[in-house]
Design a protein around this motif. Structure first.
Motif, mmCIF file in Angstrom:
data_model
loop_
_atom_site.group_PDB
_atom_site.id
_atom_site.type_symbol
_atom_site.label_atom_id
_atom_site.label_comp_id
_atom_site.label_asym_id
_atom_site.label_seq_id
_atom_site.Cartn_x
_atom_site.Cartn_y
_atom_site.Cartn_z
ATOM 1 N N LYS A 44 -100.622 55.714 65.420
ATOM 2 C CA LYS A 44 -100.275 56.474 64.207
ATOM 3 C C LYS A 44 -101.305 56.238 63.113
ATOM 4 O O LYS A 44 -101.715 57.174 62.435
ATOM 5 C CB LYS A 44 -98.887 56.070 63.716
ATOM 6 C CG LYS A 44 -98.503 56.682 62.386
ATOM 7 C CD LYS A 44 -97.205 57.393 62.451
ATOM 8 C CE LYS A 44 -96.751 57.938 61.117
ATOM 9 N NZ LYS A 44 -97.649 58.875 60.485
ATOM 10 N N GLN A 45 -101.736 54.996 62.943
ATOM 11 C CA GLN A 45 -102.745 54.695 61.928
ATOM 12 C C GLN A 45 -104.061 55.409 62.235
ATOM 13 O O GLN A 45 -104.716 55.948 61.337
ATOM 14 C CB GLN A 45 -102.976 53.184 61.827
ATOM 15 C CG GLN A 45 -101.832 52.446 61.171
ATOM 16 C CD GLN A 45 -102.009 50.942 61.200
ATOM 17 O OE1 GLN A 45 -102.844 50.414 61.936
ATOM 18 N NE2 GLN A 45 -101.191 50.238 60.432
ATOM 19 N N ALA A 46 -104.457 55.419 63.502
ATOM 20 C CA ALA A 46 -105.694 56.098 63.891
ATOM 21 C C ALA A 46 -105.577 57.599 63.646
ATOM 22 O O ALA A 46 -106.517 58.235 63.148
ATOM 23 C CB ALA A 46 -106.002 55.822 65.354
ATOM 24 N N SER A 47 -104.432 58.172 63.965
ATOM 25 C CA SER A 47 -104.216 59.596 63.741
ATOM 26 C C SER A 47 -104.251 59.924 62.257
ATOM 27 O O SER A 47 -104.870 60.923 61.846
ATOM 28 C CB SER A 47 -102.865 60.001 64.335
ATOM 29 O OG SER A 47 -102.562 61.325 64.006
ATOM 30 N N ASP A 48 -103.609 59.102 61.440
ATOM 31 C CA ASP A 48 -103.627 59.318 59.992
ATOM 32 C C ASP A 48 -105.050 59.218 59.442
ATOM 33 O O ASP A 48 -105.457 59.986 58.571
ATOM 34 C CB ASP A 48 -102.713 58.315 59.284
ATOM 35 C CG ASP A 48 -101.238 58.565 59.562
ATOM 36 O OD1 ASP A 48 -100.907 59.656 60.075
ATOM 37 O OD2 ASP A 48 -100.422 57.667 59.279
ATOM 38 N N LEU A 50 -107.874 59.812 61.018
ATOM 39 C CA LEU A 50 -108.622 61.010 61.412
ATOM 40 C C LEU A 50 -108.237 62.202 60.551
ATOM 41 O O LEU A 50 -109.090 63.010 60.173
ATOM 42 C CB LEU A 50 -108.380 61.326 62.883
ATOM 43 C CG LEU A 50 -109.126 60.444 63.877
ATOM 44 C CD1 LEU A 50 -108.675 60.780 65.294
ATOM 45 C CD2 LEU A 50 -110.614 60.616 63.741
ATOM 46 N N ALA A 51 -106.967 62.324 60.226
ATOM 47 C CA ALA A 51 -106.511 63.429 59.396
ATOM 48 C C ALA A 51 -107.124 63.341 57.998
ATOM 49 O O ALA A 51 -107.462 64.366 57.392
ATOM 50 C CB ALA A 51 -104.989 63.420 59.299
ATOM 51 N N GLN A 52 -107.322 62.139 57.486
ATOM 52 C CA GLN A 52 -107.930 61.951 56.177
ATOM 53 C C GLN A 52 -109.403 62.346 56.183
ATOM 54 O O GLN A 52 -109.934 62.811 55.190
ATOM 55 C CB GLN A 52 -107.812 60.502 55.721
ATOM 56 C CG GLN A 52 -106.410 60.068 55.390
ATOM 57 C CD GLN A 52 -106.318 58.576 55.120
ATOM 58 O OE1 GLN A 52 -107.288 57.843 55.284
ATOM 59 N NE2 GLN A 52 -105.142 58.116 54.724
ATOM 60 N N LEU A 53 -110.072 62.147 57.294
ATOM 61 C CA LEU A 53 -111.511 62.384 57.365
ATOM 62 C C LEU A 53 -111.874 63.831 57.703
ATOM 63 O O LEU A 53 -113.057 64.176 57.691
ATOM 64 C CB LEU A 53 -112.130 61.444 58.402
ATOM 65 C CG LEU A 53 -112.035 59.957 58.060
ATOM 66 C CD1 LEU A 53 -112.575 59.132 59.228
ATOM 67 C CD2 LEU A 53 -112.793 59.636 56.797
ATOM 68 N N LYS A 54 -110.879 64.655 58.007
ATOM 69 C CA LYS A 54 -111.165 66.039 58.378
ATOM 70 C C LYS A 54 -111.655 66.823 57.169
ATOM 71 O O LYS A 54 -111.180 66.642 56.064
ATOM 72 C CB LYS A 54 -109.905 66.726 58.916
ATOM 73 C CG LYS A 54 -109.614 66.405 60.340
ATOM 74 C CD LYS A 54 -108.476 67.271 60.827
ATOM 75 C CE LYS A 54 -108.185 66.971 62.278
ATOM 76 N NZ LYS A 54 -107.011 67.700 62.732
#
Length: 58
Positions: A44-48, A50-54
């Protein structure tokens, strides 16, 4: 002396062998609940992250 039903004895032996193998596999391959929760949290942390860096193109 009581007669023994050979079908029941065979099935009981088979069940005992299957249970022993299942227990062995659980020890060898099983993961604790804490390990599963840790993996889910890290995913979940990795997914979050990645979403921030998009980049968003508007």
């Amino acid at each position: 002396m009581k007669p023994v039903n050979l079908n029941q004895a065979r099935k009981a032996r088979s069940r005992a062998e299957a249970k022993a193998k299942a227990d062995e596999n659980a020890v060898r391959f099983g993961r604790t609940k804490a390990e599963k929760v840790l993996d889910a949290t890290q995913a979940k942390q990795a997914s979050d992250r990645l979403a921030q860096l998009k980049f968003e193109d508007d």
